[in-house]
Design an enzyme around this catalytic site. Structure first.
Site, PDB file in Angstrom:
ATOM      1  N   HIS A  18       0.850  -1.126   0.069  1.00  0.00           N
ATOM      2  CA  HIS A  18      -0.238   0.064   0.197  1.00  0.00           C
ATOM      3  C   HIS A  18       0.966   1.163  -0.077  1.00  0.00           C
ATOM      4  O   HIS A  18       0.658   2.231  -0.552  1.00  0.00           O
ATOM      5  CB  HIS A  18      -0.959   0.286   1.002  1.00  0.00           C
ATOM      6  CG  HIS A  18      -1.925  -1.081   1.185  1.00  0.00           C
ATOM      7  ND1 HIS A  18      -1.923  -1.660   2.381  1.00  0.00           N
ATOM      8  CD2 HIS A  18      -2.737  -1.388   0.630  1.00  0.00           C
ATOM      9  CE1 HIS A  18      -3.065  -2.813   2.555  1.00  0.00           C
ATOM     10  NE2 HIS A  18      -3.512  -2.804   1.209  1.00  0.00           N
ATOM     11  N   LYS A  42     -20.807  -5.543   9.652  1.00  0.00           N
ATOM     12  CA  LYS A  42     -20.171  -6.906   9.596  1.00  0.00           C
ATOM     13  C   LYS A  42     -18.428  -6.672   9.335  1.00  0.00           C
ATOM     14  O   LYS A  42     -18.103  -6.259   8.226  1.00  0.00           O
ATOM     15  CB  LYS A  42     -20.753  -7.942   8.606  1.00  0.00           C
ATOM     16  CG  LYS A  42     -20.752  -7.555   7.226  1.00  0.00           C
ATOM     17  CD  LYS A  42     -21.047  -8.789   6.239  1.00  0.00           C
ATOM     18  CE  LYS A  42     -21.162  -8.435   5.036  1.00  0.00           C
ATOM     19  NZ  LYS A  42     -20.043  -8.385   4.131  1.00  0.00           N
ATOM     20  N   ARG A  93      -1.657  -6.254  -8.222  1.00  0.00           N
ATOM     21  CA  ARG A  93      -0.522  -7.420  -7.998  1.00  0.00           C
ATOM     22  C   ARG A  93      -0.572  -8.027  -9.165  1.00  0.00           C
ATOM     23  O   ARG A  93      -0.147  -7.705 -10.192  1.00  0.00           O
ATOM     24  CB  ARG A  93      -0.681  -7.582  -6.710  1.00  0.00           C
ATOM     25  CG  ARG A  93      -0.356  -6.606  -5.618  1.00  0.00           C
ATOM     26  CD  ARG A  93      -0.854  -7.333  -4.130  1.00  0.00           C
ATOM     27  NE  ARG A  93      -2.221  -7.682  -4.362  1.00  0.00           N
ATOM     28  CZ  ARG A  93      -2.715  -8.055  -3.159  1.00  0.00           C
ATOM     29  NH1 ARG A  93      -2.250  -8.168  -2.177  1.00  0.00           N
ATOM     30  NH2 ARG A  93      -4.106  -8.268  -3.254  1.00  0.00           N
ATOM     31  N   SER A 131      -2.522  -7.862   3.256  1.00  0.00           N
ATOM     32  CA  SER A 131      -2.983  -7.678   4.727  1.00  0.00           C
ATOM     33  C   SER A 131      -3.232  -8.923   5.066  1.00  0.00           C
ATOM     34  O   SER A 131      -2.890  -9.440   6.359  1.00  0.00           O
ATOM     35  CB  SER A 131      -4.106  -6.736   4.759  1.00  0.00           C
ATOM     36  OG  SER A 131      -3.823  -5.520   4.345  1.00  0.00           O
TER      37      SER A 131
END
Ligand code: PNS
Length: 165
Positions: A18, A42, A93, A131
Site C-alpha cells: 500500500h 459486519k 499485483r 494484509s
C-alpha cells in the site's frame, strides 16, 4: 501534479505494498486521500477504523497534508464525490487481482461515471504481500519485517498475541 485521488481499501493493516502505491500516486496527484472502508455491521477486521487510520497517518507523517487518512462507510463513489475527488486509485499485483478489480471498477462506473478508476502496478518486491497473508504469518509466529511499515510491526504482533488468548 494536480488533483485529488482517493485510494480506498481495508488497510487491516497497511502494508508496504500500500505504501508503495501511495508513494507512486503522490508522483501523479497533488493530494491522496487514503480511505479506510469499514462496515459498521459486519467487520471482521483486526483493527478498528480509527486504529487503521492512525497507522496510515503515522506512516505518512512526513508528507504533511499531501496524504490524508480517513475512514468511510457506504458507497465509495459517494465518498469520493463528497471529498471532491474524481479519481480512484487501486493497486494491481498479480493477474489474480484483475477479475475482482474489474468488477468493482465497472460497478463504480455504473454508479457514477464521472469518477474514473486508475490502476498502478505494485512494485515487484510487494507482489505477494497482502494484509491477509501478513496477519496469517504473524499469527503463526513468522517474521513480517519489511512487509509492513516498521511502526506497524509491534502493533500487529501485539494484536495477534491478544487475539490468541
Ligand atoms: O482492500 P480491499 O478490501 O480490496 O478494498 C475493497 C474496497 C474497500 C475498495 C471495496 O470493498 C469498496 O469500495 N467498498 C465500499 C463499498 C462500495 O462502494 N461498494 C460498491 C462498489 S464495488
Amino acid at each position: 501534479m494536480s488533483g485529488v485521488a482517493v485510494y480506498p481499501g481495508s488497510f487491516d493493516p497497511i502494508t508496504n505494498g500500500h505504501v508503495d502505491i501511495i508513494r507512486r500516486s503522490l508522483q501523479v496527484f497533488s493530494r491522496v486521500i487514503v480511505a479506510v472502508a469499514f462496515n459498521a455491521h459486519k467487520d471482521a477486521a483486526w483493527f478498528t477504523p480509527k486504529e487503521r487510520v492512525a497507522m496510515i497517518r503515522d506512516t505518512f507523517r512526513a508528507e504533511g497534508d499531501r496524504v490524508e487518512a480517513d475512514a468511510f462507510s457506504g458507497l465509495l463513489v459517494d465518498y469520493a464525490r463528497a471529498k471532491g475527488a474524481n479519481v480512484i486509485v487501486r493497486g494491481l499485483r498479480a493477474v489474480a487481482d484483475f477479475e475482482y478489480e474489474f468488477q468493482m471498477t465497472m460497478m463504480n462506473r455504473h454508479l457514477c461515471p464521472q469518477v474514473e478508476t486508475i490502476f498502478m502496478m505494485t512494485g515487484e518486491s510487494h507482489f505477494y504481500t497482502s494484509s491477509r497473508l501478513v496477519k496469517e504469518v504473524v499469527s503463526l509466529g513468522g517474521n513480517v519485517a519489511g512487509l509492513i511499515p516498521d511502526g506497524v510491526v509491534p502493533l500487529l504482533k501485539a494484536r495477534a498475541a491478544k487475539r490468541a488468548t
